[in-house]
Design a protein around this motif. Structure first.
Motif, PDB file in Angstrom:
ATOM      1  N   LYS A  61      62.487 -87.391 -34.030  1.00 15.55           N
ATOM      2  CA  LYS A  61      63.563 -88.268 -34.460  1.00 15.55           C
ATOM      3  C   LYS A  61      64.806 -87.951 -33.641  1.00 15.55           C
ATOM      4  N   VAL A  62      65.350 -88.957 -32.980  1.00 14.86           N
ATOM      5  CA  VAL A  62      66.545 -88.772 -32.161  1.00 14.86           C
ATOM      6  C   VAL A  62      67.780 -88.924 -33.043  1.00 14.86           C
ATOM      7  N   LEU A  63      68.632 -87.898 -33.022  1.00 16.49           N
ATOM      8  CA  LEU A  63      69.856 -87.917 -33.824  1.00 16.49           C
ATOM      9  C   LEU A  63      71.097 -88.181 -32.982  1.00 16.49           C
ATOM     10  N   ALA A  64      70.982 -87.990 -31.682  1.00 14.41           N
ATOM     11  CA  ALA A  64      72.087 -88.301 -30.773  1.00 14.41           C
ATOM     12  C   ALA A  64      71.505 -88.713 -29.434  1.00 14.41           C
ATOM     13  N   TYR A  65      71.897 -89.886 -28.970  1.00 19.48           N
ATOM     14  CA  TYR A  65      71.407 -90.386 -27.683  1.00 19.48           C
ATOM     15  C   TYR A  65      72.339 -89.992 -26.543  1.00 19.48           C
ATOM     16  N   GLN A  66      73.610 -89.824 -26.868  1.00 20.43           N
ATOM     17  CA  GLN A  66      74.604 -89.448 -25.878  1.00 20.43           C
ATOM     18  C   GLN A  66      75.672 -88.603 -26.557  1.00 20.43           C
ATOM     19  N   VAL A  67      76.501 -87.978 -25.740  1.00 19.91           N
ATOM     20  CA  VAL A  67      77.662 -87.266 -26.264  1.00 19.91           C
ATOM     21  C   VAL A  67      78.919 -88.003 -25.838  1.00 19.91           C
ATOM     22  N   ALA A  68      80.048 -87.594 -26.395  1.00 17.01           N
ATOM     23  CA  ALA A  68      81.293 -88.333 -26.178  1.00 17.01           C
ATOM     24  C   ALA A  68      82.087 -87.814 -24.989  1.00 17.01           C
ATOM     25  N   HIS A  69      81.438 -87.115 -24.084  1.00 19.49           N
ATOM     26  CA  HIS A  69      82.179 -86.543 -22.961  1.00 19.49           C
ATOM     27  C   HIS A  69      81.343 -86.574 -21.697  1.00 19.49           C
ATOM     28  N   GLY A  70      82.016 -86.348 -20.605  1.00 15.07           N
ATOM     29  CA  GLY A  70      81.379 -86.111 -19.331  1.00 15.07           C
ATOM     30  C   GLY A  70      81.914 -84.789 -18.792  1.00 15.07           C
ATOM     31  N   PRO A  71      81.190 -84.151 -17.858  1.00 13.04           N
ATOM     32  CA  PRO A  71      79.844 -84.518 -17.417  1.00 13.04           C
ATOM     33  C   PRO A  71      78.810 -84.228 -18.505  1.00 13.04           C
ATOM     34  N   GLY A  72      77.616 -84.721 -18.275  1.00 15.07           N
ATOM     35  CA  GLY A  72      76.548 -84.545 -19.246  1.00 15.07           C
ATOM     36  C   GLY A  72      76.534 -85.602 -20.329  1.00 15.07           C
ATOM     37  N   ARG A  73      77.117 -86.768 -20.046  1.00 11.45           N
ATOM     38  CA  ARG A  73      77.213 -87.838 -21.043  1.00 11.45           C
ATOM     39  C   ARG A  73      75.868 -88.171 -21.699  1.00 11.45           C
ATOM     40  N   PRO A  74      74.747 -88.269 -20.951  1.00  5.08           N
ATOM     41  CA  PRO A  74      73.475 -88.649 -21.588  1.00  5.08           C
ATOM     42  C   PRO A  74      72.774 -87.512 -22.341  1.00  5.08           C
ATOM     43  N   THR A  75      73.463 -86.398 -22.608  1.00  3.97           N
ATOM     44  CA  THR A  75      72.857 -85.310 -23.367  1.00  3.97           C
ATOM     45  C   THR A  75      72.423 -85.819 -24.743  1.00  3.97           C
ATOM     46  N   SER A  76      71.172 -85.540 -25.105  1.00  2.00           N
ATOM     47  CA  SER A  76      70.630 -86.051 -26.373  1.00  2.00           C
ATOM     48  C   SER A  76      70.223 -84.899 -27.287  1.00  2.00           C
ATOM     49  N   PHE A  77      69.937 -85.265 -28.530  1.00  2.00           N
ATOM     50  CA  PHE A  77      69.429 -84.271 -29.478  1.00  2.00           C
ATOM     51  C   PHE A  77      68.415 -84.935 -30.388  1.00  2.00           C
ATOM     52  N   ALA A  78      67.279 -84.248 -30.563  1.00  2.00           N
ATOM     53  CA  ALA A  78      66.225 -84.764 -31.432  1.00  2.00           C
ATOM     54  C   ALA A  78      65.600 -83.613 -32.201  1.00  2.00           C
ATOM     55  N   VAL A  79      64.879 -83.960 -33.243  1.00  2.00           N
ATOM     56  CA  VAL A  79      64.174 -82.980 -34.055  1.00  2.00           C
ATOM     57  C   VAL A  79      62.731 -83.434 -34.218  1.00  2.00           C
ATOM     58  N   ALA A  80      61.792 -82.504 -33.998  1.00  3.12           N
ATOM     59  CA  ALA A  80      60.372 -82.783 -34.207  1.00  3.12           C
ATOM     60  C   ALA A  80      59.753 -81.572 -34.879  1.00  3.12           C
ATOM     61  N   ASP A  81      59.105 -81.790 -36.027  1.00  6.53           N
ATOM     62  CA  ASP A  81      58.501 -80.687 -36.785  1.00  6.53           C
ATOM     63  C   ASP A  81      59.518 -79.574 -37.044  1.00  6.53           C
ATOM     64  N   ASN A  82      60.739 -79.980 -37.352  1.00  8.96           N
ATOM     65  CA  ASN A  82      61.839 -79.051 -37.629  1.00  8.96           C
ATOM     66  C   ASN A  82      62.197 -78.191 -36.416  1.00  8.96           C
ATOM     67  N   PRO A 122      64.321 -78.114 -32.808  1.00 12.37           N
ATOM     68  CA  PRO A 122      65.361 -78.835 -32.060  1.00 12.37           C
ATOM     69  C   PRO A 122      64.944 -79.097 -30.623  1.00 12.37           C
ATOM     70  N   ILE A 123      65.259 -80.288 -30.137  1.00 13.84           N
ATOM     71  CA  ILE A 123      64.996 -80.655 -28.746  1.00 13.84           C
ATOM     72  C   ILE A 123      66.314 -81.097 -28.129  1.00 13.84           C
ATOM     73  N   ILE A 124      66.769 -80.359 -27.128  1.00 11.20           N
ATOM     74  CA  ILE A 124      68.012 -80.696 -26.438  1.00 11.20           C
ATOM     75  C   ILE A 124      67.654 -81.400 -25.143  1.00 11.20           C
ATOM     76  N   GLY A 125      68.111 -82.636 -25.004  1.00 11.21           N
ATOM     77  CA  GLY A 125      67.873 -83.379 -23.772  1.00 11.21           C
ATOM     78  C   GLY A 125      69.035 -83.175 -22.822  1.00 11.21           C
ATOM     79  N   LEU A 126      68.912 -82.204 -21.913  1.00 12.45           N
ATOM     80  CA  LEU A 126      69.975 -81.943 -20.947  1.00 12.45           C
ATOM     81  C   LEU A 126      69.826 -82.844 -19.732  1.00 12.45           C
TER      82      LEU A 126
END
Length: 405
Positions: free
Chosen positions: A263-284, A286-290
């Motif tokens: 489940k994706v809880l954040a598709y992007q962050v509110a800053h740059g650089p790294g704007r497309p940084t995401s966050f998801a959870v699977a089976d409890n 954490p998955i950080i999309g750097l």
């Protein structure tokens, strides 16, 4: 709901989002005393020993029988014999049971005939003698649970008789580099390809932060492969770093894979650089999309990966030092949202000056070698040359080199 409509968290909001949405299954393991430095105690640790296990002298001097001084008449110590009325005692050395009091060597003297004179008589029985258990007692709590062990605790742990101890197992952190354009370091670079370097940086950082990195080979931009590797990493690790492929290119499948596996809880962050940084959870987990560009990865890894490792280990996330510096060049956000720009801070006679690493100062080498501070620039904000600003240090202030402006 359109992905663009999802709230884009700030740095602080992302950390709160990620740390509040996972509850780690903490494991423990047994390590030797010498291997415990930098590890976190999984349980309370109690002493096995009582030390000293016999009374010992608190300092160098002589040990006596206190009752020998108890007399209505002045005691003539010149008639005392070594081994009978007194013995020599050394700091930390046990005293035979028939002697109960010690006198510092500075408080006695011997004449030319070797006869003892006491210059300062002890005031009570047991003076200058350390009793049993003075250092530690069996059953004493030595190290509490969740305590980060350093070299300074090894001595007391050894005194307590601890040879092995239970510590929190290092969290397993999967590092998954992705991208068709990437090749492994150490081989010739074909035209159109680039060397994958983020995994080197991330692996070293994860080790530094107390985790156990698991580095996967480069995964091509293939949806099914990405999903399979992602699912495998979720099953075999505690934290997952999905690196690159999180932007909007035609072969960027990270978000699609994250949505399939978790489940994706954040598709992007509110800053740059790294704007497309995401966050998801699977089976409890954490998955950080750097993001793929090294500048973004290197900057955001500490912000978003380290707090999760800290949570697993039960440790606080220490904030970086800040410093007031005077800008030597004007600087503004290059994008219509918050931006974190890197600076080189220099010290001139105790005053600190910041050089924004933008324009002709912008290069991968400068950002990796010279950058020692970060300036937060709010959306569409600019700072003028000569303006005093607060920066976040990447190093301790003492490491800022003294230079001429």
């Amino acid at each position: 709901m359109n992905r663009e409509d999802i709230v884009k968290p700030s740095r602080e909001e992302y950390i709160q989002l990620s740390t509040s949405n996972v509850n780690f299954d903490i494991r423990a393991e047994i390590v030797t005393l010498k291997d415990s430095v930098g590890r976190v105690a999984a349980t309370d640790i109690y002493s096995i020993n009582t030390l000293p296990n016999q009374p010992t002298s608190a300092m160098d001097g002589i040990a006596i029988k206190f009752e020998s001084l108890l007399s209505e008449n002045i005691v003539d110590t010149t008639k005392w014999e070594l081994g009978k009325e007194y013995i020599f005692s050394n700091t930390g050395v046990s005293i035979p049971s028939e002697y109960d009091t010690a006198i510092p060597i500075e408080a006695v003297e011997f004449d030319e005939n070797g006869r003892l004179h006491i210059k300062k008589v002890p005031s009570y029985k047991g003076d200058k003698v350390n009793p049993c258990g003075y250092i530690i007692n069996e059953g004493d709590l030595v190290i509490p649970k969740n305590y980060l062990i350093t070299a300074y605790q090894l001595g007391i742990l050894a005194s307590a008789g601890i040879r092995e101890l239970e510590v929190i197992a290092k969290p397993k952190v999967a590092i998954i580099p992705t991208g068709d354009e990437l090749i492994s370091a150490g081989i010739p670079v074909p035209p159109g390809k680039n060397i994958e370097t983020n995994s080197f940086v991330l692996e070293a950082l994860v080790k530094e932060w107390g985790g156990e990195p698991i580095v996967y080979p480069i995964i091509p931009d293939d949806f099914e492969q990405l999903c399979n590797v992602l699912q495998q990493s979720v099953e075999s690790s505690d934290i997952v770093i999905f690196n690159a492929g999180s932007s909007k290119g035609t072969h960027d499948y990270t978000i699609d894979a994250l949505e399939k596996v978790g489940k994706v809880l954040a598709y992007q962050v509110a800053h740059g650089p790294g704007r497309p940084t995401s966050f998801a959870v699977a089976d409890n987990k954490p998955i950080i999309g750097l993001v793929g560009p090294p500048i973004g990865t290197e900057l955001t890894a500490g912000w978003y990966v380290k707090p999760l490792i800290d949570k697993y280990l039960g440790q606080p996330t220490v904030k970086s030092q800040t410093l007031r510096v005077t800008l030597l060049n004007s600087v503004s956000s290059p994008v219509p949202f918050d931006f974190y720009t890197q600076l080189e801070v220099i010290n001139q006679d105790g005053e600190y000056f910041g050089i924004p690493l933008q324009g002709d100062k912008f290069s991968r080498i400068n950002l990796s070698v010279k950058s020692n501070a970060i300036l937060h620039i709010p959306s569409e904000k600019s700072f003028d040359k000569g303006e005093l600003v607060t920066v976040e240090l990447k190093v301790l202030k003492e490491y800022i080199r003294k230079e001429k402006v």
